[in-house]
Design an enzyme around this catalytic site. Structure first.
Site, PDB file in Angstrom:
ATOM      1  N   GLU A  38       0.840  -1.189   0.000  1.00 22.05           N
ATOM      2  CA  GLU A  38       0.000   0.000   0.000  1.00 22.05           C
ATOM      3  C   GLU A  38       0.880   1.246   0.000  1.00 22.05           C
ATOM      4  O   GLU A  38       1.797   1.369   0.823  1.00 22.05           O
ATOM      5  CB  GLU A  38      -0.920  -0.004   1.217  1.00 22.05           C
ATOM      6  CG  GLU A  38      -1.599   1.300   1.549  1.00 22.05           C
ATOM      7  CD  GLU A  38      -2.422   1.858   0.398  1.00 22.05           C
ATOM      8  OE1 GLU A  38      -2.397   3.098   0.217  1.00 22.05           O
ATOM      9  OE2 GLU A  38      -3.085   1.080  -0.328  1.00 22.05           O
ATOM     10  N   GLN A  39       0.610   2.162  -0.908  1.00 22.54           N
ATOM     11  CA  GLN A  39       1.467   3.337  -1.042  1.00 22.54           C
ATOM     12  C   GLN A  39       1.311   4.336   0.103  1.00 22.54           C
ATOM     13  O   GLN A  39       2.248   5.076   0.422  1.00 22.54           O
ATOM     14  CB  GLN A  39       1.199   4.039  -2.367  1.00 22.54           C
ATOM     15  CG  GLN A  39      -0.178   4.647  -2.508  1.00 22.54           C
ATOM     16  CD  GLN A  39      -0.349   5.362  -3.838  1.00 22.54           C
ATOM     17  OE1 GLN A  39       0.619   5.615  -4.559  1.00 22.54           O
ATOM     18  NE2 GLN A  39      -1.580   5.695  -4.179  1.00 22.54           N
ATOM     19  N   ARG A 113     -16.947   3.587   5.027  1.00 22.50           N
ATOM     20  CA  ARG A 113     -15.874   2.852   4.361  1.00 22.50           C
ATOM     21  C   ARG A 113     -14.731   2.522   5.324  1.00 22.50           C
ATOM     22  O   ARG A 113     -14.142   1.448   5.251  1.00 22.50           O
ATOM     23  CB  ARG A 113     -15.329   3.666   3.179  1.00 22.50           C
ATOM     24  CG  ARG A 113     -16.278   3.740   2.005  1.00 22.50           C
ATOM     25  CD  ARG A 113     -15.720   4.625   0.891  1.00 22.50           C
ATOM     26  NE  ARG A 113     -16.591   4.582  -0.267  1.00 22.50           N
ATOM     27  CZ  ARG A 113     -16.489   3.715  -1.263  1.00 22.50           C
ATOM     28  NH1 ARG A 113     -15.533   2.808  -1.237  1.00 22.50           N
ATOM     29  NH2 ARG A 113     -17.326   3.744  -2.277  1.00 22.50           N
ATOM     30  N   TYR A 219     -28.348   8.180   3.340  1.00 27.40           N
ATOM     31  CA  TYR A 219     -28.654   7.107   4.285  1.00 27.40           C
ATOM     32  C   TYR A 219     -27.764   7.280   5.503  1.00 27.40           C
ATOM     33  O   TYR A 219     -26.676   7.859   5.425  1.00 27.40           O
ATOM     34  CB  TYR A 219     -28.455   5.724   3.661  1.00 27.40           C
ATOM     35  CG  TYR A 219     -27.149   5.526   2.914  1.00 27.40           C
ATOM     36  CD1 TYR A 219     -25.958   5.287   3.586  1.00 27.40           C
ATOM     37  CD2 TYR A 219     -27.123   5.564   1.517  1.00 27.40           C
ATOM     38  CE1 TYR A 219     -24.769   5.097   2.893  1.00 27.40           C
ATOM     39  CE2 TYR A 219     -25.944   5.383   0.819  1.00 27.40           C
ATOM     40  CZ  TYR A 219     -24.772   5.147   1.509  1.00 27.40           C
ATOM     41  OH  TYR A 219     -23.579   4.966   0.823  1.00 27.40           O
ATOM     42  N   ASP A 297     -11.999  -1.921  -8.630  1.00 25.05           N
ATOM     43  CA  ASP A 297     -12.042  -0.785  -9.542  1.00 25.05           C
ATOM     44  C   ASP A 297     -10.929  -0.803 -10.577  1.00 25.05           C
ATOM     45  O   ASP A 297     -11.077  -0.225 -11.653  1.00 25.05           O
ATOM     46  CB  ASP A 297     -11.953   0.527  -8.756  1.00 25.05           C
ATOM     47  CG  ASP A 297     -13.253   0.863  -8.031  1.00 25.05           C
ATOM     48  OD1 ASP A 297     -14.278   0.218  -8.322  1.00 25.05           O
ATOM     49  OD2 ASP A 297     -13.234   1.773  -7.185  1.00 25.05           O
TER      50      ASP A 297
END
Length: 402
Positions: A38-39, A113, A219, A297
């Site tokens: 992970e960068q 998230r 929501y 993605d």
């Protein structure tokens, strides 16, 4: 040769977001080890809320992740609640409180998230994540792949999984340069503290306000501590494709001038909205090359109009782990099977998500009135069963990709 011991493959996962951590967690469950590069200097998820539909919920439950996540999640009671832009008239609404579990064996939840990322992180082996590791290039050398990082470090792996998002370095290496079109749309996102949100927005409901050229979804998330807003509008010339691009509340309000005053009040209560462009990427015809593949993605960026981006990354991760576990001696063949199982389904979701923008944004007139009337004759929870009932770990779906 597989790994230093010629046994299980060494798997490098580029990207420590939801897709990357889900891949590492499912690989662990399958008895394989993946190293996440992970960068960023820390694991964190920008953005705000997302919907965990039944197809994702059942996989997270099997992974042991859903239980801890439910401490902060919101279980929806109402979904697909469409409201007319000018007066808030409800065009249709779905009873998720009972129908969702009855139809699909799971509820639908909304989460922050960051909460999902944290829950997935607990399912990843200690030491499996390397932070501050920005992959800038990869080179396939026969059955091995060399990875080069921004700090000059080099690593090798038998399998490389590009889970590095819409601007994926791995995607460029696998698929080459691809045309990107301007969709003409941008998205605003914001959080409203629960104590500042009006009561209609604090309900356990996923509500979609639709109007000419625009729509807005809200929501509750984080156990009701916040209300998540995401809205879509014509893109301005200064929109950029970034989760961190800023906007002002005044800019947000200007896009919804003349809408129902209740909705305007909800936007006014937002804090630090962001804005980003929605760029249009056609589905890839293939996303694997030898021992290198894509996930989430990086493989299939889609408009968020069916709230399936994160769910499809979780599905990808489950299928990838199963294919590699069942064919560990030939990773390239395992990746070809993974792609064959996943590509038709994700392509279909990319296409229907793309088409939804036109439906939601009709100008007032005959087509809009026909659309509104059709809401009473359709049941989106049933009509979209092909999304929610899909279980990549079911024998019924291991050779078929609806």
């Amino acid at each position: 040769m597989l790994g230093p011991d010629g046994g299980t493959p060494e798997i490098a996962i580029i990207g420590g977001g939801i897709g990357g951590l889900a891949a590492a967690a499912f690989l662990r469950r399958a008895g394989l080890r993946g190293t996440v590069y992970e960068q960023a200097p820390e694991l964190r998820e920008v953005g705000a809320g997302l919907v965990v539909a039944p197809n994702a919920a059942r996989l997270l439950r099997r992974l042991g992740v859903l239980g801890p996540l439910l401490e902060r999640a919101v279980r929806l009671e109402v979904g697909w609640e469409f409201r007319r832009w000018r007066d808030g008239r409800v065009l249709s609404a779905e009873d998720l409180a009972t129908a969702c579990e009855r139809l699909y064996g799971e509820h639908t939840y909304t989460v922050h998230r960051a909460d999902l990322l944290e829950a997935l992180g607990r399912a990843v082996p200690p030491g499996a994540v390397r932070l501050g590791a920005q992959c800038v290039a990869l080179d396939v050398r026969g059955e091995r792949v060399a990875l080069r990082f921004a700090d000059g470090a080099v690593a090798e792996a038998d399998v490389v999984v590009g889970a590095d998002g819409v601007h994926s370095v791995v995607r460029a290496a696998v698929a080459g340069p691809r045309d990107i079109a301007d969709s003409g749309l941008c998205a605003f996102r914001a959080l409203v503290p629960g104590e500042r949100a009006p009561s209609f927005a604090r309900r356990r409901a996923q509500t979609l306000w639709i109007g000419p050229g625009h729509h807005l979804v809200h929501y509750p998330i984080s156990g009701g501590r916040f209300v998540n807003l995401v809205a879509f509008a014509p893109a301005g010339g200064d929109s950029v494709e970034s989760w961190t691009a800023g906007a002002t509340v005044e800019e947000f309000l200007a896009e919804f001038d003349g809408w129902d005053p209740r909705l305007v009040g909800l936007i006014r209560a937002a804090r630090a909205p962001g804005r980003w462009a929605l760029l249009d990427r056609a589905p890839l015809p293939a996303w694997s090359r030898g021992p290198v593949t894509l996930l989430g993605d990086a493989a299939h960026p889609m408009f968020p109009f069916f709230a399936q981006g994160a769910a499809q990354a979780v599905e990808d991760a489950a299928v990838l782990a199963r294919c590699l576990a069942e064919d560990a001696a030939d990773p390239s063949r395992a990746l070809r099977r993974y792609e064959a199982l996943r590509l038709p389904r994700t392509t279909r979701l990319q296409e229907v998500s793309h088409a939804r923008s036109e439906v939601n944004h009709l100008p007032d007139g005959p087509d809009q009135r026909a659309r509104d009337a059709s809401f009473t004759a359709t049941d989106p929870l049933v009509d979209n069963g092909w999304i929610y009932e899909y279980d990549p770990e079911s024998p019924d779906h291991q050779g078929v990709t609806p």
